[in-house]
Scaffold this motif. Structure first.
Motif, short mmCIF file in Angstrom:
data_model
loop_
_atom_site.label_atom_id
_atom_site.label_comp_id
_atom_site.label_asym_id
_atom_site.label_seq_id
_atom_site.Cartn_x
_atom_site.Cartn_y
_atom_site.Cartn_z
N VAL A 105 60.55 80.11 -6.04
CA VAL A 105 59.31 79.37 -5.89
C VAL A 105 58.43 80.15 -4.91
O VAL A 105 58.86 80.46 -3.81
N ASP A 106 57.23 80.48 -5.34
CA ASP A 106 56.28 81.16 -4.47
C ASP A 106 56.86 82.46 -3.89
O ASP A 106 56.78 82.71 -2.70
N ILE A 157 57.63 89.79 -10.37
CA ILE A 157 57.06 88.53 -9.88
C ILE A 157 55.91 88.19 -10.82
O ILE A 157 55.04 89.03 -11.08
N LEU A 206 60.74 84.62 -0.23
CA LEU A 206 60.07 83.41 -0.70
C LEU A 206 58.93 83.02 0.22
O LEU A 206 58.91 83.38 1.40
N GLY A 207 58.01 82.24 -0.29
CA GLY A 207 56.86 81.80 0.48
C GLY A 207 57.23 80.97 1.70
O GLY A 207 56.48 80.95 2.68
N ASP A 208 58.38 80.31 1.67
CA ASP A 208 58.80 79.50 2.82
C ASP A 208 59.57 80.30 3.86
O ASP A 208 60.08 79.76 4.82
N LYS A 267 56.99 86.09 -2.73
CA LYS A 267 55.95 86.95 -2.17
C LYS A 267 56.23 88.43 -2.36
O LYS A 267 55.31 89.24 -2.46
N ASP A 325 52.84 82.85 -11.35
CA ASP A 325 53.19 81.54 -10.79
C ASP A 325 54.22 81.64 -9.67
O ASP A 325 54.71 80.63 -9.18
N GLY A 326 54.56 82.88 -9.24
CA GLY A 326 55.49 83.06 -8.12
C GLY A 326 56.94 83.01 -8.50
O GLY A 326 57.80 82.99 -7.63
N SER A 327 57.23 83.03 -9.80
CA SER A 327 58.63 83.06 -10.22
C SER A 327 59.05 84.51 -10.46
O SER A 327 58.25 85.43 -10.37
#
Length: 140
Positions: free
Chosen positions: A62-63, A36, A78-80, A65, A39-41
Motif C-alpha cells: 500500500v502506497d 511500482i 512503504l508510505g507508512d 514509495k 496506485d502504489g502497489s
C-alpha cells in the motif's frame, strides 16, 4: 511495460500484463523485475527465487514509495515507513531478524546481497548476507 529475454527471468510479462498499468518505477534483480504502479502497489515477474513472485504480499503493498534490489531479492519502502522484503532469504529477502526495527524508514539501499534502511532517527539497520554488508546490529 515491455520486457524481452528469457521468460523465466521476466522476459515474458503475459501473466501479469493486466496488472502492469501506470508503472512509475521498475527495479531488477539478476532474475526478476518488480514494478511500482500508479496506485502504489507492486507487480513482480520472473524467477520466484530472485523475487519474481510477490503475490503473497499484495495486501501489504500500500502506497509503496521505492523498491531497492540486491542480486536476488527486493525491499519495498512503504508510505507508512515500513518495509516489505521478498526473494532469496540469503540475499536480503528475509528481514524477519530486524523487522521490528524497520519502522519510520526514510530510505533503503542495497548491495549485491544485503540491504540497509535509514530510519528517521539516523540509525541504519542492515540485513542480508553478513559478508556483503548485512551486519547483525544497528549502526548509529
Amino acid at each position: 511495460v515491455v520486457s524481452w529475454g528469457r521468460p523465466q527471468y521476466g522476459g515474458d510479462q503475459q501473466k501479469v500484463a493486466d496488472r502492469l498499468k501506470n508503472v512509475t518505477h521498475i527495479q531488477a534483480t539478476e532474475g526478476a523485475f518488480a514494478a511500482i504502479t500508479g496506485d502504489g502497489s507492486v507487480v513482480s515477474l520472473g524467477d520466484p527465487n530472485s523475487g519474481g513472485d510477490s503475490r503473497i504480499f499484495d495486501d501489504l503493498f500500500v502506497d509503496v514509495k521505492k523498491i531497492s534490489a540486491s542480486d536476488a531479492a527486493f525491499a519495498a519502502l512503504l508510505g507508512d515507513g515500513g518495509v516489505v522484503t521478498w526473494g532469496d532469504p540469503n540475499q536480503g529477502g528475509d528481514s524477519s531478524t530486524v523487522q521490528e526495527q524497520l519502522w519510520d524508514v526514510q530510505d533503503i539501499q542495497s548491495t549485491e546481497r544485503a540491504f540497509a534502511a535509514v530510519l528517521a532517527s539516523g540509525t541504519v539497520v542492515p540485513w542480508g548476507m553478513l559478508t556483503h554488508g548485512g551486519a547483525s546490529r544497528e549502526i548509529h
